[in-house]
Design a protein around this motif. Structure first.
Motif, PDB file in Angstrom:
ATOM      1  N   PRO A  63      12.890   8.412  52.216  1.00 16.24           N
ATOM      2  CA  PRO A  63      12.126   9.553  53.083  1.00 16.24           C
ATOM      3  C   PRO A  63      13.308  10.747  53.873  1.00 16.24           C
ATOM      4  O   PRO A  63      13.187  11.689  54.311  1.00 16.24           O
ATOM      5  CB  PRO A  63      12.063   8.516  54.160  1.00 16.24           C
ATOM      6  CG  PRO A  63      11.452   7.386  54.171  1.00 16.24           C
ATOM      7  CD  PRO A  63      13.339   7.543  52.359  1.00 16.24           C
ATOM      8  N   ASN A  64      14.519  10.303  54.369  1.00 12.89           N
ATOM      9  CA  ASN A  64      15.658  11.212  54.510  1.00 12.89           C
ATOM     10  C   ASN A  64      16.183  12.303  53.766  1.00 12.89           C
ATOM     11  O   ASN A  64      17.435  12.660  53.779  1.00 12.89           O
ATOM     12  CB  ASN A  64      16.773  10.780  55.480  1.00 12.89           C
ATOM     13  CG  ASN A  64      17.817   9.516  54.095  1.00 12.89           C
ATOM     14  OD1 ASN A  64      17.275   8.863  53.248  1.00 12.89           O
ATOM     15  ND2 ASN A  64      19.420   9.661  54.950  1.00 12.89           N
ATOM     16  N   GLU A  65      16.186  12.236  52.150  1.00 16.88           N
ATOM     17  CA  GLU A  65      16.239  13.170  51.189  1.00 16.88           C
ATOM     18  C   GLU A  65      16.120  14.231  51.197  1.00 16.88           C
ATOM     19  O   GLU A  65      14.506  14.232  50.896  1.00 16.88           O
ATOM     20  CB  GLU A  65      16.584  12.461  50.123  1.00 16.88           C
ATOM     21  CG  GLU A  65      17.805  11.063  50.002  1.00 16.88           C
ATOM     22  CD  GLU A  65      17.714   9.720  48.924  1.00 16.88           C
ATOM     23  OE1 GLU A  65      18.374   9.127  49.167  1.00 16.88           O
ATOM     24  OE2 GLU A  65      17.096   9.961  47.887  1.00 16.88           O
ATOM     25  N   VAL A  66      16.588  14.830  50.260  1.00 15.27           N
ATOM     26  CA  VAL A  66      15.732  16.385  50.554  1.00 15.27           C
ATOM     27  C   VAL A  66      16.383  16.819  49.051  1.00 15.27           C
ATOM     28  O   VAL A  66      17.517  16.721  48.078  1.00 15.27           O
ATOM     29  CB  VAL A  66      16.214  17.523  51.257  1.00 15.27           C
ATOM     30  CG1 VAL A  66      15.786  19.052  50.940  1.00 15.27           C
ATOM     31  CG2 VAL A  66      15.253  17.695  52.433  1.00 15.27           C
ATOM     32  N   LEU A  67      15.294  17.237  47.517  1.00 15.80           N
ATOM     33  CA  LEU A  67      15.553  18.172  46.300  1.00 15.80           C
ATOM     34  C   LEU A  67      16.267  19.071  46.141  1.00 15.80           C
ATOM     35  O   LEU A  67      15.660  20.299  47.330  1.00 15.80           O
ATOM     36  CB  LEU A  67      15.100  17.587  45.888  1.00 15.80           C
ATOM     37  CG  LEU A  67      14.149  16.064  45.372  1.00 15.80           C
ATOM     38  CD1 LEU A  67      13.205  15.831  44.228  1.00 15.80           C
ATOM     39  CD2 LEU A  67      15.741  15.755  44.785  1.00 15.80           C
TER      40      LEU A  67
END
Length: 432
Positions: free
Chosen positions: A88-92
């Motif tokens: 949830p706290n990650e971005v690609l």
């Protein structure tokens, strides 16, 4: 070699990844960053690496020992071999940050993110320190000129929080530029890993031909979801651009009302072969075949046959064989005469008629032949493509070995990939 102090995400995309002993691991497909609540640059957690088996795994940045212009090298240590799943706290970076709309914190000027640069810190961490941005076209009356690219520190750009990236429309220009260098099957794998909203934005931006190629490589559930998202008119256009057998496979998974609606919207010349394929069970030669093999009349020459199989739009399997039939040459054809493998064509004089080189002894498959019968046929005759002939001796299509394999592999093989032999999964992937 001087240490690398800045690496742009677009330069990393597609780079080969090698192990400590020089063994090939896979290719870089994205960067994973953990967004922060403050304005400090986010930490780069690791890379999304696509293995040779199409499985995408997470590789922590601590495992990366070298980043060079043409390769990434990993050090020793275990890596979690389970399929990558975004937290949830990650971005690609490539999948979500590229084309994101933000603004300059000081002036409020609207900008679009076109690239991002990561830099190492003293603690061996990497952070996403800088962004390459471009202001919208049309400022100050320069409606047709492209605004210059600027590179600014991360903290000078606002509007890139997690809720911003998941809630705003992005566009897909930069991502599509990266996709131009990738095969359709690799684009499909990337598309599957994107958040649903982003996936739809990319689909909206793709041209019909490219989206059709990618759609053919997606698992059935993803195909159905994407077709359900598209407007009916565009979905019909995409189906027209697909190979008829792939379009038939997709339509067979839809509800009858939706299937009929899309078929009615397709051009009759495009829908007719698809309707014929839908009459057959999916696990028979008729259901597996394509109705568009290379068909020539007996008076065609070997030179003409070779010209036909040079068509770059043909798959390797379909280009491996031409079929000789009496007119008409569109399926269902006139009387089937025989087939000629491309290797035989290469050995014959260019002016020779294909009828003289045709193999008239090779048995043909019937449309009702079961998957088991088709598999035995391919194994017995060592073919990549086989004729399907009806009871009246008309060629109705051809089965290719890739379609046979697609039906022989376990259900869901596109989602899971193939497991790495001898590799034990690690519980810890260092993304905390």
């Amino acid at each position: 070699m001087a240490p690398v102090n800045r690496v742009y995400a677009a330069q990393l995309a597609g780079l080969p990844v090698f192990g400590p002993d020089g063994e090939s691991i896979g290719k870089v497909r994205d960067l994973v960053v953990g967004l922060r609540l403050d304005q400090l640059p986010p930490r780069v957690l690791g890379l999304v690496v696509e293995l040779a088996t199409r499985r995408r795994v997470f590789v922590p940045m601590l495992r990366v020992t070298a980043i060079e212009p043409n390769a990434v090298t990993l050090g020793s240590g275990s890596v979690n071999m389970r399929r990558f799943h975004q937290r949830p706290n990650e971005v690609l970076v490539l999948g979500q940050l590229f084309d994101a709309r933000a603004w300059l914190a000081e002036t409020g000027t609207r900008v679009t993110v076109v690239d991002a640069a990561m830099e190492p810190t003293r603690t061996r961490d990497w952070v996403l320190a800088r962004l390459a941005i471009r202001e919208p076209r049309g400022r100050l009356g320069l409606a047709r000129r492209r605004s210059p690219l600027r590179v600014v520190p991360w903290d000078e750009v606002a509007g890139l929080g997690l809720t911003d990236l998941t809630g705003q429309p992005q566009g897909a220009g930069q991502l599509l530029m990266l996709f131009d260098t990738m095969r359709a099957v690799d684009v499909a794998a990337t598309l599957r890993d994107l958040p649903l909203k982003r996936r739809h934005e990319v689909a909206d931006a793709m041209d019909d031909e490219r989206l059709a190629d990618v759609l053919e490589e997606l698992p059935e559930e993803d195909q159905k979801e994407l077709v359900g998202y598209l407007a009916d008119e565009r979905a019909a256009d995409i189906l027209e651009a697909m190979n008829p057998d792939d379009a038939a496979d997709l339509l067979s998974e839809l509800a009858p009302a939706e299937q009929n609606r899309l078929l009615e919207l397709m051009h009759p010349d495009e829908s007719e072969p698809v309707k014929r394929l839908l009459e057959y069970s999916a696990d028979t030669a008729g259901g597996l075949m394509t109705p568009e093999p290379v068909v020539l009349t007996p008076d065609a020459t070997v030179a003409e046959a070779l010209a036909h199989i040079r068509n770059p739009d043909l798959t390797t399997a379909l280009a491996s064989m031409v079929f000789v039939c009496r007119p008409p040459s569109a399926t269902p054809t006139g009387r089937y005469v025989g087939c000629v493998h491309f290797q035989r064509l290469l050995r014959e004089p260019p002016a020779e008629l294909v009828a003289a080189a045709a193999d008239t002894d090779l048995p043909a498959l019937r449309p009702s032949a079961s998957l088991a019968e088709v598999t035995r046929y391919f194994a017995a005759y060592n073919l990549a493509c086989a004729p399907v002939v009806d009871a009246e001796d008309h060629l109705v299509g051809a089965v290719t070995v890739d379609d046979v394999l697609d039906h022989l592999l376990p259900e869901g093989w596109r989602e899971t990939g193939l497991h790495d032999v001898g590799t034990e999964p690690s519980e810890e992937d260092e993304r905390a």
